[in-house]
Design an enzyme around this catalytic site. Structure first.
Site, PDB file in Angstrom:
ATOM      1  CG  HIS A  27      -0.101   0.142   2.113  1.00 54.72           C
ATOM      2  ND1 HIS A  27       0.873  -0.710   3.235  1.00 54.72           N
ATOM      3  CD2 HIS A  27      -0.337   1.338   3.429  1.00 54.72           C
ATOM      4  CE1 HIS A  27       1.148   0.116   4.086  1.00 54.72           C
ATOM      5  NE2 HIS A  27       0.616   1.574   4.537  1.00 54.72           N
TER       6      HIS A  27
HETATM    7  N1  UDP Z   1      -4.288  -4.772   8.580  1.00 55.26           N
HETATM    8  C1  UDP Z   1      -5.604  -5.150   8.299  1.00 55.26           C
HETATM    9  N2  UDP Z   1      -6.232  -5.740   7.065  1.00 55.26           N
HETATM   10  C2  UDP Z   1      -5.419  -5.885   6.150  1.00 55.26           C
HETATM   11  C3  UDP Z   1      -4.602  -5.013   6.063  1.00 55.26           C
HETATM   12  C4  UDP Z   1      -3.960  -4.607   6.832  1.00 55.26           C
HETATM   13  O1  UDP Z   1      -6.249  -5.634   9.577  1.00 55.26           O
HETATM   14  O2  UDP Z   1      -6.361  -5.930   4.961  1.00 55.26           O
HETATM   15  C5  UDP Z   1      -3.583  -4.410   9.400  1.00 55.26           C
HETATM   16  C6  UDP Z   1      -2.192  -5.108   9.973  1.00 55.26           C
HETATM   17  O3  UDP Z   1      -3.002  -6.307  10.353  1.00 55.26           O
HETATM   18  C7  UDP Z   1      -1.575  -3.782  10.559  1.00 55.26           C
HETATM   19  C8  UDP Z   1      -1.578  -2.825  10.064  1.00 55.26           C
HETATM   20  O4  UDP Z   1      -3.682  -3.006   9.206  1.00 55.26           O
HETATM   21  O5  UDP Z   1      -2.203  -4.392  12.455  1.00 55.26           O
HETATM   22  C9  UDP Z   1      -1.076  -2.356   9.475  1.00 55.26           C
HETATM   23  O6  UDP Z   1      -1.317  -1.608   8.540  1.00 55.26           O
HETATM   24  P1  UDP Z   1      -1.309  -0.836   7.045  1.00 55.26           P
HETATM   25  O7  UDP Z   1      -0.135  -2.069   6.244  1.00 55.26           O
HETATM   26  O8  UDP Z   1      -2.556  -0.226   6.549  1.00 55.26           O
HETATM   27  O9  UDP Z   1      -0.421   0.346   7.340  1.00 55.26           O
HETATM   28  P2  UDP Z   1       1.113   0.629   8.491  1.00 55.26           P
HETATM   29  O10 UDP Z   1       1.843  -0.194   9.462  1.00 55.26           O
HETATM   30  O11 UDP Z   1       2.060   0.812   7.531  1.00 55.26           O
HETATM   31  O12 UDP Z   1       1.367   2.218   8.555  1.00 55.26           O
END
Ligand code: UDP
Length: 359
Positions: free
Chosen positions: A207
């Site tokens: 993403h």
């Molecule tokens: N996550 C979720 N469902 C999904 C994809 C990600 O619950 O379909 C959770 C994942 O387990 C983690 C969080 O969302 O806890 C991560 O979010 P994201 O990857 O959007 O953001 P980042 O961590 O890179 O800031």
């Protein structure tokens, strides 16, 4: 004592779930502002429902704008709320536009700011998240660092010579993972619904703007995915940012494109995957919590300790490196779990106690 919390994006809901529970347990009034950055049912509502996050008192409905417009509009609306509520402190999480808008609105009104997940750096200023982190740390009074690396970064930036509280607390995401693990096992039927067998698929998420908005990088990652799909099933909950871009492409049937899932389903998918491929910050750690190798589709990571532990491997956007790393890791036993990295699973309580004693 009144604390205002600003959240707006999926990973912030997950972090807030455990911290809000700690506020309730300690009888502290928390007023939640949801900026609306992620606003639909699969990116927002499902987390509030499953994880029993208190309903936001304010929903700002700001989304789908350029970075400047989004941050500016949030700033204006958060300021209005702060003038009305007059809290003792502002609490923000992570590195999104909502984080920066919350911190800036509060700091300008002389309201102390607490930052959970302070001190992380990728040292890549082309990432919008990096700018948000640096600025939010500058505006914060209490900086809660999840790792030794985060403490070290703030030391290098001179934070220990300023009248700020900088402490290593551990990571609230480890709290969330340990707290919800059992519930996820009881409630999720994601494996059955998608006909998945334990240990027979790789879990993928993608993403980051640096990958999704750069055609060459995206092409190379998709090439790697197609090659991996020749030997394994790949389960991919697709982020809304990529949905339209992928719609025009055709994938082999072993790439299972699914809607974004809730946290319980995500934990189950992680627990039963044989490996994780991601550019997500949160997922890199959750892979570790679930004792799975992680191939990180980025050139840098903020979670450098997992690279040192040889649990996380950076391949960038390079199809050959993705495939080679996958095959190297396939038969390798996972390294011993280092329990000293991210706290004891009770980081949220420690943060809330520190906050109320220090503002
Ligand atoms: N996550 C979720 N469902 C999904 C994809 C990600 O619950 O379909 C959770 C994942 O387990 C983690 C969080 O969302 O806890 C991560 O979010 P994201 O990857 O959007 O953001 P980042 O961590 O890179 O800031």
């Amino acid at each position: 004592m009144k604390i205002v919390t600003v959240i707006g994006a999926r990973p912030q809901f997950i972090k807030a779930s455990v911290v809000s529970r700690a506020f309730i347990q300690l009888n502290i009034e928390e007023i939640i502002i949801h900026t609306g950055q992620h606003h639909d049912s699969s990116m927002s509502d499902v987390f509030f429902e499953e994880m029993e996050i208190p309903k936001p008192s304010y929903f700002l409905d700001v989304h789908g704008l350029s970075h400047g417009a989004m941050t500016g509009r949030m700033l204006e609306r958060i300021e209005e709320v702060l003038k009305e509520v007059k809290p003792n402190a502002m609490l923000v999480y992570g590195d999104t536009n909502s984080t920066l808008a919350g911190a800036l609105a509060a700091a300008k009104l002389q309201i102390p700011v607490a930052h959970i997940e302070a001190g992380l750096r990728s040292f890549n200023r082309a990432m919008p998240e990096e700018l948000n982190r640096i600025l939010t740390d500058q505006l914060s009074d209490c900086l809660y660092c999840p790792s030794d690396a985060a403490i070290e970064n703030l030391k290098q930036e001179g934070f220990f010579h300023q009248p700020k509280k900088v402490i290593k607390t551990g990571d609230v995401m480890f709290d969330a993972f340990t707290y919800y693990q059992k519930k996820a096992e009881e409630k999720s039927n994601i494996l059955q619904v998608n006909h998945l067998r334990s240990n027979e698929y790789a879990l993928l998420t993608l993403h980051r703007a640096e990958n999704t908005d750069d055609e060459n990088r995206l092409k190379e990652i998709l090439k790697g995915i197609q090659q991996l799909a020749e030997t394994t099933t790949i389960v991919w909950p697709v982020h809304p940012r990529l949905k339209s871009k992928l719609a025009a492409l055709s994938f082999s049937p072993s790439v299972k494109l699914i809607e974004p899932v809730g946290y319980f389903d995500m934990i189950q998918l992680l627990q039963h995957a044989h490996i994780v491929l991601t550019d997500s910050g949160g997922l890199q750690k959750e892979a570790y919590f679930a004792r799975k190798y992680c191939i990180t589709l980025r050139d840098q990571t903020e979670w450098v300790e997992l690279v040192h532990e040889k649990a996380n491997f950076l391949t960038g956007a390079n199809a050959q490196a993705m495939v080679n790393t996958y095959h190297q890791l396939f038969t390798k036993p996972f390294p011993a779990f280092n329990a000293s990295l991210y706290g004891d699973g009770h980081t949220a309580e420690a943060i809330v106690k520190h906050l109320i004693e220090n503002i």
